[in-house]
Design an enzyme around this catalytic site. Structure first.
Site, PDB file in Angstrom:
ATOM      1  N   LYS A 160       7.281  11.307  -7.189  1.00 20.61           N
ATOM      2  CA  LYS A 160       7.076  12.163  -6.013  1.00 20.61           C
ATOM      3  C   LYS A 160       6.917  11.232  -4.821  1.00 20.61           C
ATOM      4  O   LYS A 160       5.811  10.776  -4.511  1.00 20.61           O
ATOM      5  CB  LYS A 160       5.817  13.023  -6.214  1.00 20.61           C
ATOM      6  CG  LYS A 160       5.779  14.338  -5.471  1.00 20.61           C
ATOM      7  CD  LYS A 160       5.946  14.231  -3.979  1.00 20.61           C
ATOM      8  CE  LYS A 160       4.682  13.936  -3.223  1.00 20.61           C
ATOM      9  NZ  LYS A 160       4.937  13.769  -1.757  1.00 20.61           N
ATOM     10  N   GLY A 204       8.796  16.465  -2.146  1.00 20.59           N
ATOM     11  CA  GLY A 204       8.159  17.712  -1.696  1.00 20.59           C
ATOM     12  C   GLY A 204       6.814  17.374  -1.106  1.00 20.59           C
ATOM     13  O   GLY A 204       6.434  16.197  -1.031  1.00 20.59           O
ATOM     14  N   GLY A 220       2.856  16.844  -0.694  1.00 20.78           N
ATOM     15  CA  GLY A 220       1.839  16.340  -1.610  1.00 20.78           C
ATOM     16  C   GLY A 220       1.005  17.463  -2.206  1.00 20.78           C
ATOM     17  O   GLY A 220       0.712  17.469  -3.395  1.00 20.78           O
ATOM     18  N   VAL A 240       4.030  19.622  -4.648  1.00 19.55           N
ATOM     19  CA  VAL A 240       4.618  18.895  -5.784  1.00 19.55           C
ATOM     20  C   VAL A 240       3.601  17.901  -6.372  1.00 19.55           C
ATOM     21  O   VAL A 240       3.423  17.821  -7.594  1.00 19.55           O
ATOM     22  CB  VAL A 240       5.915  18.169  -5.351  1.00 19.55           C
ATOM     23  CG1 VAL A 240       6.450  17.292  -6.465  1.00 19.55           C
ATOM     24  CG2 VAL A 240       6.971  19.194  -4.945  1.00 19.55           C
ATOM     25  N   GLY A 241       2.914  17.182  -5.487  1.00 22.06           N
ATOM     26  CA  GLY A 241       1.911  16.220  -5.971  1.00 22.06           C
ATOM     27  C   GLY A 241       0.800  16.937  -6.733  1.00 22.06           C
ATOM     28  O   GLY A 241       0.337  16.463  -7.778  1.00 22.06           O
ATOM     29  N   GLU A 285      -3.992   3.139  -5.956  1.00 21.85           N
ATOM     30  CA  GLU A 285      -3.897   2.043  -4.972  1.00 21.85           C
ATOM     31  C   GLU A 285      -4.133   2.668  -3.612  1.00 21.85           C
ATOM     32  O   GLU A 285      -3.270   3.380  -3.090  1.00 21.85           O
ATOM     33  CB  GLU A 285      -2.497   1.411  -5.008  1.00 21.85           C
ATOM     34  CG  GLU A 285      -2.147   0.750  -6.322  1.00 21.85           C
ATOM     35  CD  GLU A 285      -2.943  -0.519  -6.583  1.00 21.85           C
ATOM     36  OE1 GLU A 285      -3.714  -0.944  -5.706  1.00 21.85           O
ATOM     37  OE2 GLU A 285      -2.802  -1.059  -7.683  1.00 21.85           O
ATOM     38  N   CYS A 334      -1.625  -1.373   3.807  1.00 22.23           N
ATOM     39  CA  CYS A 334      -2.930  -1.213   3.144  1.00 22.23           C
ATOM     40  C   CYS A 334      -3.694  -2.524   3.110  1.00 22.23           C
ATOM     41  O   CYS A 334      -4.910  -2.536   3.127  1.00 22.23           O
ATOM     42  CB  CYS A 334      -2.734  -0.680   1.739  1.00 22.23           C
ATOM     43  SG  CYS A 334      -1.588  -1.683   0.769  1.00 22.23           S
ATOM     44  N   GLU A 377      -9.979   2.729   8.370  1.00 19.72           N
ATOM     45  CA  GLU A 377      -8.625   2.173   8.298  1.00 19.72           C
ATOM     46  C   GLU A 377      -7.817   2.829   9.425  1.00 19.72           C
ATOM     47  O   GLU A 377      -7.581   4.037   9.409  1.00 19.72           O
ATOM     48  CB  GLU A 377      -8.004   2.512   6.939  1.00 19.72           C
ATOM     49  CG  GLU A 377      -6.625   1.933   6.773  1.00 19.72           C
ATOM     50  CD  GLU A 377      -5.992   2.310   5.435  1.00 19.72           C
ATOM     51  OE1 GLU A 377      -5.962   3.513   5.104  1.00 19.72           O
ATOM     52  OE2 GLU A 377      -5.510   1.412   4.740  1.00 19.72           O
TER      53      GLU A 377
HETATM   54  P1  NAD Z   1      -1.070   9.829   1.861  1.00 17.93           P
HETATM   55  O1  NAD Z   1      -2.260   9.664   0.973  1.00 17.93           O
HETATM   56  O2  NAD Z   1      -1.123  10.804   2.942  1.00 17.93           O
HETATM   57  O3  NAD Z   1       0.213  10.211   0.982  1.00 17.93           O
HETATM   58  C1  NAD Z   1       0.614   9.442  -0.133  1.00 17.93           C
HETATM   59  C2  NAD Z   1       1.388  10.334  -1.098  1.00 17.93           C
HETATM   60  O4  NAD Z   1       0.521  11.307  -1.642  1.00 17.93           O
HETATM   61  C3  NAD Z   1       2.539  11.106  -0.424  1.00 17.93           C
HETATM   62  O5  NAD Z   1       3.634  11.151  -1.315  1.00 17.93           O
HETATM   63  C4  NAD Z   1       1.926  12.484  -0.248  1.00 17.93           C
HETATM   64  O6  NAD Z   1       2.871  13.516  -0.191  1.00 17.93           O
HETATM   65  C5  NAD Z   1       1.082  12.602  -1.501  1.00 17.93           C
HETATM   66  N1  NAD Z   1       0.017  13.597  -1.446  1.00 17.93           N
HETATM   67  C6  NAD Z   1      -0.598  14.103  -0.338  1.00 17.93           C
HETATM   68  N2  NAD Z   1      -1.506  15.032  -0.705  1.00 17.93           N
HETATM   69  C7  NAD Z   1      -1.476  15.107  -2.063  1.00 17.93           C
HETATM   70  C8  NAD Z   1      -2.190  15.882  -3.022  1.00 17.93           C
HETATM   71  N3  NAD Z   1      -3.121  16.752  -2.671  1.00 17.93           N
HETATM   72  N4  NAD Z   1      -1.901  15.700  -4.326  1.00 17.93           N
HETATM   73  C9  NAD Z   1      -0.979  14.789  -4.720  1.00 17.93           C
HETATM   74  N5  NAD Z   1      -0.263  14.035  -3.854  1.00 17.93           N
HETATM   75  C10 NAD Z   1      -0.521  14.186  -2.539  1.00 17.93           C
HETATM   76  O7  NAD Z   1      -0.732   8.355   2.402  1.00 17.93           O
HETATM   77  P2  NAD Z   1       0.383   7.903   3.425  1.00 17.93           P
HETATM   78  O8  NAD Z   1       0.019   8.326   4.801  1.00 17.93           O
HETATM   79  O9  NAD Z   1       1.731   8.252   2.900  1.00 17.93           O
HETATM   80  O10 NAD Z   1       0.236   6.310   3.310  1.00 17.93           O
HETATM   81  C11 NAD Z   1      -0.743   5.603   3.984  1.00 17.93           C
HETATM   82  C12 NAD Z   1      -1.944   5.330   3.120  1.00 17.93           C
HETATM   83  O11 NAD Z   1      -1.556   4.689   1.917  1.00 17.93           O
HETATM   84  C13 NAD Z   1      -2.935   4.387   3.755  1.00 17.93           C
HETATM   85  O12 NAD Z   1      -4.242   4.833   3.549  1.00 17.93           O
HETATM   86  C14 NAD Z   1      -2.706   3.076   3.028  1.00 17.93           C
HETATM   87  O13 NAD Z   1      -3.791   2.201   3.027  1.00 17.93           O
HETATM   88  C15 NAD Z   1      -2.361   3.556   1.669  1.00 17.93           C
HETATM   89  N6  NAD Z   1      -1.590   2.531   0.961  1.00 17.93           N
HETATM   90  C16 NAD Z   1      -2.177   1.862  -0.072  1.00 17.93           C
HETATM   91  C17 NAD Z   1      -1.484   0.854  -0.710  1.00 17.93           C
HETATM   92  C18 NAD Z   1      -2.080   0.089  -1.860  1.00 17.93           C
HETATM   93  O14 NAD Z   1      -1.315  -0.484  -2.630  1.00 17.93           O
HETATM   94  N7  NAD Z   1      -3.389   0.038  -2.022  1.00 17.93           N
HETATM   95  C19 NAD Z   1      -0.197   0.546  -0.299  1.00 17.93           C
HETATM   96  C20 NAD Z   1       0.368   1.256   0.750  1.00 17.93           C
HETATM   97  C21 NAD Z   1      -0.347   2.261   1.366  1.00 17.93           C
END
Ligand code: NAD
Length: 476
Positions: free
Chosen positions: A169, A200, A202, A205-206, A244, A278, A378
């Protein structure tokens, strides 16, 4: 304007059951570029069913067959390097350097996993038992937008090496990157259902992947708040989770460090991926005795950054990914000023000449206290907080005074001392005196930066579970 209206299930590009369109904008111009038709929970269920149906196929494979799959995935992704760079630059404004690094690491993930699969002892004798490391089954892989292709590759390569099948996803903001990597990986010719890709929302689909009983494990990269929601949802079916999450990583300049050498690296650590990383080192801890020097060098380095559309390869800070992220960074910059930090360079608003696009001014704050909002949250943008400290113990205490623990950077002349400070910082990874590419060293966070590790053998083992058989050699 492009339309992306297929998802990838059971080895085929199919129209999603979901009908909701999402329009994506080019963050450098704010122009509409792509309409993606989002998958829904029914699509997620279909993808999970396809992954489940493919499990017996994978279970019958030999190690050599899966090594061959990984080789083919490597070759397909490596051959697409140019296209991957172009789509990352165009879709979210990744810099050329970031996009090139990600494309190469994505291909390398498959060759690393292939080698590990060749070497790994899936069976061993422990405590009188025959212990077999068994794959979980169907795994859900959920990725963020900021290096979507890289995360898909790291996660899928290990899932395949372990012998699982996957439902991926990707971020809904990465539809073009996902369309490309799907086409590329389809070209590797794996059996249908081994990996399925469903773009889709989060929370649709998530969330379905999180609650579905046929998904045994989730590997998630994204924000800490969504990671917590996934962990809460996953517990009902006792899914294994690897998370992560976010970070607020410290960079410690020790008082014997050569600042002229260390500062360019510290600034690179702060603004990598335009600050949308991140592992960004966004808190710069400097000895109180050398604050003025640190301020001057940081300001000069930030003012030398080239901000603009990343179609220009000289640019090292591109736009923020969306308007929402642009506003968020602006809010934090205003908050930093309100809370009394000293604005050394940058500030609210846009860089001169960039009236359109989600560009922000690379910003450095001095005299930051670690309890200020800009030192705690962050921000996910090119905003650096410089925090003075008195001695090494205080530096370590400030470094650790955060809910996060993903990464840290330490610079100093006395290596034993730098290593002592590195040992005192609670972070999954610490870089001493440099920035390193270490795709096989464990990657992941302490505290609220996550759970579990990715990369290398530690990463492979998060896709495996030990099963002990006692008496396997005892005839009755
Ligand atoms: P996000 O958490 O908003 O989304 C990440 C993914 O989760 C997307 O595919 C999103 O659609 C999905 N998602 C959202 N709500 C969900 C739910 N309720 N259930 C399941 N899935 C859901 O993050 P973002 O804005 O895409 O990315 C930025 C964030 O990611 C920052 O906080 C960054 O630090 C973190 N990040 C961490 C790492 C790491 O390896 N530690 C690497 C890159 C980014």
């Amino acid at each position: 304007m492009k339309t992306i209206d297929t998802i990838y299930i059971n080895g085929a590009f199919v129209a999603p059951h979901g009908r909701e369109p999402l329009v994506l904008l080019d963050p450098a111009t704010e122009r509409e570029t792509t309409t993606v038709i989002l998958a829904d929970d029914v699509d997620a269920q279909r993808a999970i069913a396809a992954a489940k149906a493919a499990l017996p196929v994978v279970a019958r494979t030999t190690r050599e067959e899966r090594m061959d799959w990984l080789q083919r995935l490597h070759d397909a992704v490596a051959a697409a390097e140019r296209e991957i760079v172009d789509v990352m630059v165009a879709e979210y404004g990744g810099t050329t350097a970031m996009a090139t690094g990600t494309a190469r690491r994505a291909a390398a993930s498959f060759s690393i996993a292939r080698r590990l699969l060749g070497e790994y002892a899936f069976e061993r004798e422990v405590g009188g038992a025959r212990v077999t490391m068994v794959p979980h089954g169907v795994v859900g892989l959920i990725t963020p937008w900021n290096a979507n292709i890289g995360f898909i590759a790291t996660k899928l390569s290990m899932a395949i090496a372990a012998g699982s099948t996957a439902v991926i996803k990707p971020s809904e903001l990465s539809a073009a990157q996902t369309a490309l990597i799907t086409r590329v990986m389809h070209g590797a010719g794996l059996p249908p259902g081994v990996f399925n890709i469903v773009t889709g929302r989060g929370d649709v689909v998530g969330a379905e992947i999180t609650r579905h009983p046929d998904v045994a494990k989730i590997s998630f990269t994204g924000s800490t708040s969504v990671g917590k929601a996934i962990a809460r949802g996953a517990v009902d079916t006792m899914k294994r989770v690897t998370l992560e999450l976010g970070g607020k990583s410290p960079t410690v300049l020790l008082d014997d460090a050569d600042f002229a050498k260390a500062m360019p690296l510290a600034v690179l650590a702060a603004v990598m991926n335009s600050g949308q990383a991140c592992i960004a080192g966004t808190r710069l801890l400097v000895p109180a005795s050398r604050v003025a020097e640190a301020h001057a060098l940081a300001v000069r380095a930030f003012e030398d950054l080239v901000v603009g559309p990343t179609s220009d390869p000289r640019v090292n800070v591109g736009p923020m990914v969306t308007r929402k992220q642009y506003e968020r960074v602006q809010d934090y910059i205003r908050k930093g000023i309100e809370e009394g930090a000293t604005l050394l360079t940058g500030g609210p608003g846009r860089p001169d000449g960039l009236e359109r696009g989600y560009f922000v001014l690379p910003t450095v704050f001095g005299d930051v206290r670690n309890d200020m909002t800009i030192a705690r949250d962050e921000i996910f943008g090119p905003v650096l907080s410089i925090i003075p400290y008195r001695d090494d113990d205080e530096a370590i205490a400030i470094a650790n005074d955060t809910p996060y623990g993903l990464h840290a950077y330490v610079f100093g002349a006395d290596l034993a001392r730098a290593n002592r400070v590195a040992a005192g910082i609670q972070a999954g990874r610490v870089f001493v005196n440099g920035l390193y590419d270490a795709p096989e060293a464990p990657f992941g966070g302490f505290k609220q930066s996550g759970l579990g590790r990715e990369f290398g053998v530690f990463g492979l083992e998060t896709y495996l579970e030990p099963k002990a058989i006692m008496g396997h050699d005892k005839a009755l």
